[in-house]
Write an enzyme that holds these catalytic residues in place. Sequence first.
Site, PDB file in Angstrom:
ATOM      1  N   GLY A  35       0.935  -1.428   0.086  1.00 25.38           N
ATOM      2  CA  GLY A  35      -0.101   0.038   0.199  1.00 25.38           C
ATOM      3  C   GLY A  35       1.132   1.371   0.420  1.00 25.38           C
ATOM      4  N   LYS A 188     -32.687  18.726  16.000  1.00 24.19           N
ATOM      5  CA  LYS A 188     -31.904  17.499  16.210  1.00 24.19           C
ATOM      6  C   LYS A 188     -30.230  16.994  17.382  1.00 24.19           C
ATOM      7  CE  LYS A 188     -28.506  15.833  13.251  1.00 24.19           C
ATOM      8  NZ  LYS A 188     -28.475  15.660  12.095  1.00 24.19           N
ATOM      9  N   ASP A 214     -28.668  20.414   2.532  1.00 28.35           N
ATOM     10  CA  ASP A 214     -26.560  20.616   3.586  1.00 28.35           C
ATOM     11  C   ASP A 214     -26.149  20.534   3.030  1.00 28.35           C
ATOM     12  OD1 ASP A 214     -26.091  20.177   5.963  1.00 28.35           O
ATOM     13  OD2 ASP A 214     -26.675  17.917   6.440  1.00 28.35           O
ATOM     14  N   THR A 222     -29.265  10.519   8.739  1.00 30.50           N
ATOM     15  CA  THR A 222     -30.739  12.220   9.228  1.00 30.50           C
ATOM     16  C   THR A 222     -31.334  12.322   8.183  1.00 30.50           C
ATOM     17  OG1 THR A 222     -28.679  12.710  10.408  1.00 30.50           O
ATOM     18  CG2 THR A 222     -30.209  14.682   9.480  1.00 30.50           C
TER      19      THR A 222
END
Length: 306
Positions: A35, A188, A214, A222
């Site tokens: 990687g 919220k 948003d 949500t």
Amino acid sequence: MKIFSGSKSQKLAQEISTILGSSLGKIQIDRFSDGEILPLFRESVRGEDIFFITNTSSSDLIMETLLVIDAAKRSGCKSFTLVSPYMGYSRQDKSDHLRSSIGSKVLADVLEKVGMTAIISIDLHASAIQGFYNVPVIHLNGNKIFLNHIKNLNLDNLCILAPDQGAVRRASDFCKSFPDASFAMINKKRIKPNEIHSMELVGDVNGKNIIIVDDLSDTLGTVKKASELIINSGAKSVRAITTHGVLSGSAIENLESSKVSELIISDTIVQERRSERITIISCAEMIAKSISAISEKKSIHEINTI
């Protein structure tokens, strides 16, 4: 000026370079079997203003970006502008918990340390993040990307809705282009990341077509709960606009089982998974105009104002 692309942003970078009437620079980004990343410029960048188009949505892409900046500076480039439409770790803009990190500040420090001289991004999760940088930050208004699409829908009884307190300013800005639209919001409460405790609707949505506005959607938890609350409160339809479609975990499943008829996102993040309910609108033109303005030392005010 030369434009280069990160390994996950070739399509967007190609669109931007086409609009600008140029071709993408040659860069090779190799990865070892473990990687490890090794970027190699395949053309001279000495004395050039470099625009590197990528996103920093994962640790792997952040490391790739840092190494590309280092390679460019070691190769004698004049300046290095990072074009990252979506900035990773932007939800970590402050310390909300005892002994927690501020990830966006750490990322800013590291990017500057390796030699980034300016940054272009769209809809940072918090405007205050600009203060973490000591280099120019061109913060583009993502709302402009979606205006024509919503206008072409010709929706009556339009209502713009902020899904939480943090989205109120962005949703209010979107309302400027729809003077006849009403406004609502959801109060919220979260108990931890990606887990909602309660929702309370503030405003009248009865008989209206709702547009949730948003900056990003992650698991869409949500959006799913909000759409159910909105429809149960008498709304005719629910659509959601979100600049950055992070869409991790059970996002697609949540969308398919929600009351949302259309999720409208930009192409700031490459989408590995798709849904018929998702509409993708390109941010290439906005970014291309910004790059052109910067290279010609012109203002971006008109580009960035609704």
